[in-house]
Design an enzyme around this catalytic site. Structure first.
Site, PDB file in Angstrom:
ATOM      1  N   SER A  55       0.841  -1.204   0.000  1.00  0.00           N
ATOM      2  CA  SER A  55       0.000   0.000   0.000  1.00  0.00           C
ATOM      3  C   SER A  55       0.874   1.252   0.000  1.00  0.00           C
ATOM      4  CB  SER A  55      -0.956  -0.002   1.193  1.00  0.00           C
ATOM      5  OG  SER A  55      -0.278  -0.292   2.396  1.00  0.00           O
ATOM      6  N   ASP A  93       5.695  -7.067   2.514  1.00  0.00           N
ATOM      7  CA  ASP A  93       4.831  -7.464   1.396  1.00  0.00           C
ATOM      8  C   ASP A  93       5.685  -7.771   0.170  1.00  0.00           C
ATOM      9  OD1 ASP A  93       2.121  -7.862   1.309  1.00  0.00           O
ATOM     10  OD2 ASP A  93       1.613  -5.734   1.133  1.00  0.00           O
ATOM     11  N   GLU A 192      -9.312  -9.766   3.493  1.00  0.00           N
ATOM     12  CA  GLU A 192      -9.676  -8.367   3.266  1.00  0.00           C
ATOM     13  C   GLU A 192     -11.046  -8.240   2.621  1.00  0.00           C
ATOM     14  OE1 GLU A 192      -6.569  -6.042   1.501  1.00  0.00           O
ATOM     15  OE2 GLU A 192      -7.870  -4.320   1.135  1.00  0.00           O
TER      16      GLU A 192
HETATM   17  O1  KIV Z   1      -0.442  -3.456   1.623  1.00  0.00           O
HETATM   18  C1  KIV Z   1      -1.184  -3.401   2.616  1.00  0.00           C
HETATM   19  O2  KIV Z   1      -1.287  -2.393   3.317  1.00  0.00           O
HETATM   20  C2  KIV Z   1      -1.974  -4.599   2.944  1.00  0.00           C
HETATM   21  C3  KIV Z   1      -3.016  -4.440   3.991  1.00  0.00           C
HETATM   22  C4  KIV Z   1      -4.208  -3.840   3.382  1.00  0.00           C
HETATM   23  C5  KIV Z   1      -3.327  -5.719   4.657  1.00  0.00           C
HETATM   24  O3  KIV Z   1      -1.797  -5.609   2.347  1.00  0.00           O
END
Ligand code: KIV
Length: 274
Positions: A55, A93, A192
């Site tokens: 994100s 991520d 989500e």
């Molecule tokens: O990238 C992110 O912030 C996420 C959250 C929404 C869980 O994957």
């Protein structure tokens, strides 16, 4: 002793302690960070899991989706976070296309997150389709977190940010995905924007912690994007985001006051000069 002080006195959070929290019925707290300062504050507040989310593409880089953020950029964000954190589990991520080509390339990129950015686990999106990749990464000793439901890296395919798995067929598929991820060795799964009843059912039917975002109160823990819950990112406000502050407004007021003080020659004063 406040709740956050009690948490700060507890030991380092690991994937194992998250599992024990689920077993004890203790809710897991998670938020995102993309830089050292935010990560310091989250850790000091006693947040259990800090996600260096892709994100960042939207909150930091101003893009409309998460798909453009690169491996190099995620490594940079993640390394600024890990240098700040003592207690929380830091999860990095895996960006779009860093794990889609083949399991070998996915493992190489997950390894870079661990060795170069020093995260303690990686997260990737998908279920059955990525289970072989998950297994390959887990077998190398890297903890993996899954992500199901409204998976933002598929937004170009979904075409909308609406709630997922409202229909029975997609709900059944999501349950199969959760079981496949558990089988492949994930230590937890983010779900989500799915119906609360479905998220509760999945939380009860798998052993690993289910961390919800827009998935109701029945999950083992909750995650939000920090910039959303702080009222810093205001381009849209999904119903599932509770705003705990209105920092965008406060910052604009502070910037405006500073500009007014400079223009009026009120700043700097004699005390603020040498
Ligand atoms: O990238 C992110 O912030 C996420 C959250 C929404 C869980 O994957």
């Amino acid at each position: 002793m406040s709740e956050s002080q009690r948490h700060m006195n507890t030991r380092k959070v690991t994937t194992h302690s998250l599992r024990r929290m689920k077993e004890r019925g203790q809710k897991i707290t998670a938020l995102t960070a993309y830089d050292h300062l935010m990560a310091t504050l989250l850790d000091e507040a006693g947040i259990d899991l800090i996600l260096v989310g892709d994100s960042a593409a939207m909150t930091v880089q101003g893009r409309h989706t998460t798909v453009s953020v690169t491996m190099e950029q995620m490594l940079y964000h993640a390394s600024t976070v890990t240098s700040a954190v003592d207690r929380a589990l830091v999860v990095g991520d895996m960006p779009f296309m860093s794990y889609h080509v083949n399991p070998d390339e996915a493992l190489k990129n997950a390894g870079r997150m661990i060795q170069e950015a020093l995260v303690e686990a990686v997260k990737l999106e998908g279920g059955v389709k990525v289970s072989e990749t998950v297994r390959r990464i887990v077998d190398a000793g890297i903890p993996v977190m899954g992500h199901l439901g409204l998976t933002p890296q598929s937004i170009l395919q979904f075409g909308t940010y609406q709630v997922r798995a409202k229909e029975q067929a997609e709900a059944d598929e999501l349950k199969r995905d959760a079981l496949a991820l558990q089988e492949a060795g994930v230590f937890g799964i983010v779900v989500e924007k799915i119906p609360a009843t479905l998220a509760t059912e999945i939380s009860k039917s798998v052993d690993v912690p289910i961390i919800g975002i827009g998935a109701g109160p029945g999950c083992d823990g909750q995650i939000l994007v920090s910039h959303d819950m702080l009222g810093l990112y205001t381009k849209f406000h999904p119903r599932f985001v509770r705003r705990y502050a209105n920092l965008a407004e406060e910052m604009k007021v502070a910037f405006g006051r500073y500009a007014a003080d400079v223009r009026s020659r009120d700043f700097p004063s004699e005390d603020e000069s040498y």
